[in-house]
Motif scaffolding. Structure first.
Motif, PDB file in Angstrom:
ATOM      1  N   VAL A  39      47.665  31.841  42.581  1.00 30.52           N
ATOM      2  CA  VAL A  39      47.289  31.772  41.171  1.00 30.52           C
ATOM      3  C   VAL A  39      45.774  31.881  41.017  1.00 30.52           C
ATOM      4  CG1 VAL A  39      47.291  30.274  39.129  1.00 30.52           C
ATOM      5  CG2 VAL A  39      49.352  30.487  40.515  1.00 30.52           C
ATOM      6  N   LEU A  40      45.020  31.254  41.900  1.00 29.54           N
ATOM      7  CA  LEU A  40      43.567  31.360  41.870  1.00 29.54           C
ATOM      8  C   LEU A  40      43.119  32.810  42.074  1.00 29.54           C
ATOM      9  CD1 LEU A  40      40.723  30.094  41.817  1.00 29.54           C
ATOM     10  CD2 LEU A  40      40.959  29.777  44.291  1.00 29.54           C
ATOM     11  N   GLY A  41      43.709  33.500  43.032  1.00 29.15           N
ATOM     12  CA  GLY A  41      43.367  34.907  43.274  1.00 29.15           C
ATOM     13  C   GLY A  41      43.695  35.792  42.090  1.00 29.15           C
ATOM     14  N   ALA A  42      44.831  35.552  41.466  1.00 25.37           N
ATOM     15  CA  ALA A  42      45.188  36.330  40.275  1.00 25.37           C
ATOM     16  C   ALA A  42      44.216  36.049  39.141  1.00 25.37           C
ATOM     17  CB  ALA A  42      46.615  36.003  39.853  1.00 25.37           C
ATOM     18  N   GLY A  43      43.783  34.801  39.017  1.00 28.73           N
ATOM     19  CA  GLY A  43      42.815  34.452  37.985  1.00 28.73           C
ATOM     20  C   GLY A  43      41.469  35.124  38.216  1.00 28.73           C
ATOM     21  N   VAL A  44      41.040  35.169  39.464  1.00 30.49           N
ATOM     22  CA  VAL A  44      39.766  35.828  39.788  1.00 30.49           C
ATOM     23  C   VAL A  44      39.843  37.317  39.454  1.00 30.49           C
ATOM     24  CG1 VAL A  44      38.266  36.518  41.698  1.00 30.49           C
ATOM     25  CG2 VAL A  44      39.045  34.156  41.516  1.00 30.49           C
ATOM     26  N   MET A  45      40.930  37.962  39.804  1.00 33.68           N
ATOM     27  CA  MET A  45      41.077  39.389  39.501  1.00 33.68           C
ATOM     28  C   MET A  45      41.140  39.633  37.997  1.00 33.68           C
ATOM     29  SD  MET A  45      40.707  40.954  42.224  1.00 33.68           S
ATOM     30  CE  MET A  45      40.973  42.540  41.510  1.00 33.68           C
ATOM     31  N   THR A  46      41.760  38.723  37.264  1.00 37.35           N
ATOM     32  CA  THR A  46      41.821  38.855  35.811  1.00 37.35           C
ATOM     33  C   THR A  46      40.431  38.732  35.196  1.00 37.35           C
ATOM     34  OG1 THR A  46      44.048  37.913  35.852  1.00 37.35           O
ATOM     35  CG2 THR A  46      42.939  37.969  33.736  1.00 37.35           C
ATOM     36  N   VAL A  47      39.632  37.797  35.697  1.00 33.64           N
ATOM     37  CA  VAL A  47      38.255  37.646  35.214  1.00 33.64           C
ATOM     38  C   VAL A  47      37.439  38.892  35.540  1.00 33.64           C
ATOM     39  CG1 VAL A  47      36.103  36.377  35.563  1.00 33.64           C
ATOM     40  CG2 VAL A  47      38.223  35.132  35.232  1.00 33.64           C
ATOM     41  N   VAL A  48      37.608  39.437  36.728  1.00 34.26           N
ATOM     42  CA  VAL A  48      36.850  40.634  37.122  1.00 34.26           C
ATOM     43  C   VAL A  48      37.201  41.817  36.213  1.00 34.26           C
ATOM     44  CG1 VAL A  48      36.556  42.348  38.965  1.00 34.26           C
ATOM     45  CG2 VAL A  48      36.480  39.915  39.490  1.00 34.26           C
ATOM     46  N   THR A  49      38.480  42.016  35.920  1.00 36.32           N
ATOM     47  CA  THR A  49      38.848  43.123  35.031  1.00 36.32           C
ATOM     48  C   THR A  49      38.309  42.893  33.631  1.00 36.32           C
ATOM     49  OG1 THR A  49      41.001  42.146  34.495  1.00 36.32           O
ATOM     50  CG2 THR A  49      40.930  43.713  36.326  1.00 36.32           C
ATOM     51  N   GLY A  50      38.210  41.628  33.204  1.00 44.16           N
ATOM     52  CA  GLY A  50      37.627  41.337  31.903  1.00 44.16           C
ATOM     53  C   GLY A  50      36.134  41.605  31.874  1.00 44.16           C
ATOM     54  N   LEU A  51      35.440  41.279  32.943  1.00 43.71           N
ATOM     55  CA  LEU A  51      33.996  41.509  33.000  1.00 43.71           C
ATOM     56  C   LEU A  51      33.648  42.988  33.088  1.00 43.71           C
ATOM     57  CD1 LEU A  51      32.820  38.678  35.420  1.00 43.71           C
ATOM     58  CD2 LEU A  51      32.383  38.852  32.966  1.00 43.71           C
ATOM     59  N   VAL A  52      34.387  43.713  33.895  1.00 45.17           N
ATOM     60  CA  VAL A  52      34.081  45.118  34.147  1.00 45.17           C
ATOM     61  C   VAL A  52      34.626  46.027  33.043  1.00 45.17           C
ATOM     62  CG1 VAL A  52      34.464  47.005  35.785  1.00 45.17           C
ATOM     63  CG2 VAL A  52      33.982  44.728  36.618  1.00 45.17           C
ATOM     64  N   GLY A  53      35.759  45.648  32.447  1.00 42.60           N
ATOM     65  CA  GLY A  53      36.358  46.481  31.407  1.00 42.60           C
ATOM     66  C   GLY A  53      37.260  47.561  31.949  1.00 42.60           C
ATOM     67  N   PHE A  54      37.630  47.464  33.202  1.00 45.01           N
ATOM     68  CA  PHE A  54      38.495  48.461  33.834  1.00 45.01           C
ATOM     69  C   PHE A  54      39.616  47.742  34.572  1.00 45.01           C
ATOM     70  CE2 PHE A  54      39.675  50.949  37.592  1.00 45.01           C
ATOM     71  CZ  PHE A  54      40.120  52.099  36.982  1.00 45.01           C
ATOM     72  N   CYS A  55      40.840  48.185  34.334  1.00 46.67           N
ATOM     73  CA  CYS A  55      42.002  47.612  35.008  1.00 46.67           C
ATOM     74  C   CYS A  55      42.699  48.727  35.794  1.00 46.67           C
ATOM     75  CB  CYS A  55      42.957  47.017  33.984  1.00 46.67           C
ATOM     76  SG  CYS A  55      44.476  46.365  34.706  1.00 46.67           S
ATOM     77  N   PRO A  56      42.764  48.607  37.126  1.00 44.61           N
ATOM     78  CA  PRO A  56      43.404  49.659  37.922  1.00 44.61           C
ATOM     79  C   PRO A  56      44.880  49.858  37.577  1.00 44.61           C
ATOM     80  CG  PRO A  56      42.161  48.168  39.329  1.00 44.61           C
ATOM     81  CD  PRO A  56      42.163  47.575  37.964  1.00 44.61           C
ATOM     82  N   ALA A  57      45.580  48.791  37.256  1.00 48.23           N
ATOM     83  CA  ALA A  57      47.007  48.922  36.907  1.00 48.23           C
ATOM     84  C   ALA A  57      47.166  49.717  35.612  1.00 48.23           C
ATOM     85  CB  ALA A  57      47.647  47.547  36.771  1.00 48.23           C
ATOM     86  N   CYS A  58      46.283  49.469  34.639  1.00 48.35           N
ATOM     87  CA  CYS A  58      46.339  50.228  33.389  1.00 48.35           C
ATOM     88  C   CYS A  58      45.972  51.689  33.627  1.00 48.35           C
ATOM     89  CB  CYS A  58      45.404  49.609  32.359  1.00 48.35           C
ATOM     90  SG  CYS A  58      45.904  47.980  31.802  1.00 48.35           S
ATOM     91  N   ALA A  59      45.055  51.939  34.550  1.00 47.93           N
ATOM     92  CA  ALA A  59      44.656  53.310  34.853  1.00 47.93           C
ATOM     93  C   ALA A  59      45.794  54.075  35.527  1.00 47.93           C
ATOM     94  CB  ALA A  59      43.423  53.313  35.746  1.00 47.93           C
ATOM     95  N   MET A  60      46.580  53.379  36.354  1.00 44.76           N
ATOM     96  CA  MET A  60      47.684  54.062  37.044  1.00 44.76           C
ATOM     97  C   MET A  60      48.747  54.557  36.074  1.00 44.76           C
ATOM     98  SD  MET A  60      48.366  52.210  40.688  1.00 44.76           S
ATOM     99  CE  MET A  60      48.534  50.556  40.112  1.00 44.76           C
ATOM    100  N   VAL A  61      48.927  53.864  34.956  1.00 42.84           N
ATOM    101  CA  VAL A  61      49.925  54.299  33.984  1.00 42.84           C
ATOM    102  C   VAL A  61      49.323  55.175  32.895  1.00 42.84           C
ATOM    103  CG1 VAL A  61      51.462  52.357  34.401  1.00 42.84           C
ATOM    104  CG2 VAL A  61      49.732  52.180  32.628  1.00 42.84           C
ATOM    105  N   GLY A  62      48.021  55.469  33.003  1.00 39.23           N
ATOM    106  CA  GLY A  62      47.385  56.414  32.094  1.00 39.23           C
ATOM    107  C   GLY A  62      46.888  55.818  30.794  1.00 39.23           C
TER     108      GLY A  62
END
Length: 70
Positions: A39-62
Motif C-alpha cells: 500500500v505504501l508503494g502504491a501511494g508513492v507511485m500515486t503521488v509521483v503521477t500527481g506531481l509529474v502529471g503523467f500516468c503510464p497506465a493512462c498512456a497505455m490505453v491512449g
C-alpha cells in the motif's frame, strides 16, 4: 519533454491527496507487513503521477487531456 501530460489539474490534486492517505495507511495502520509495504508503494507511485502529471497506465490505453489533438 519526453512525454505528454495525461492527468488534468483536479485529478492531479486528487492523486496527491489519495497517495498521501495511502502512504499513511500503509505505514501506520498496516505496519511493517507485506500488505503495508504494498500500500505504501502504491501511494508513492500515486503521488509521483500527481506531481509529474503523467500516468503510464493512462498512456497505455491512449488517454489524452481534453483539447489535445488526437
Amino acid at each position: 519533454m519526453f512525454y505528454r501530460k495525461n492527468v488534468g489539474g483536479k485529478e492531479r490534486v486528487a492523486r496527491l491527496v489519495a497517495g498521501v492517505l495511502m502512504g499513511v495507511c500503509g505505514l501506520f495502520f498496516l505496519g511493517a507487513t507485506p500488505l503495508g509495504w504494498l500500500v505504501l508503494g502504491a501511494g508513492v507511485m500515486t503521488v509521483v503521477t500527481g506531481l509529474v502529471g503523467f500516468c503510464p497506465a493512462c498512456a497505455m490505453v491512449g488517454r489524452k487531456l481534453p483539447g489535445e489533438p488526437r
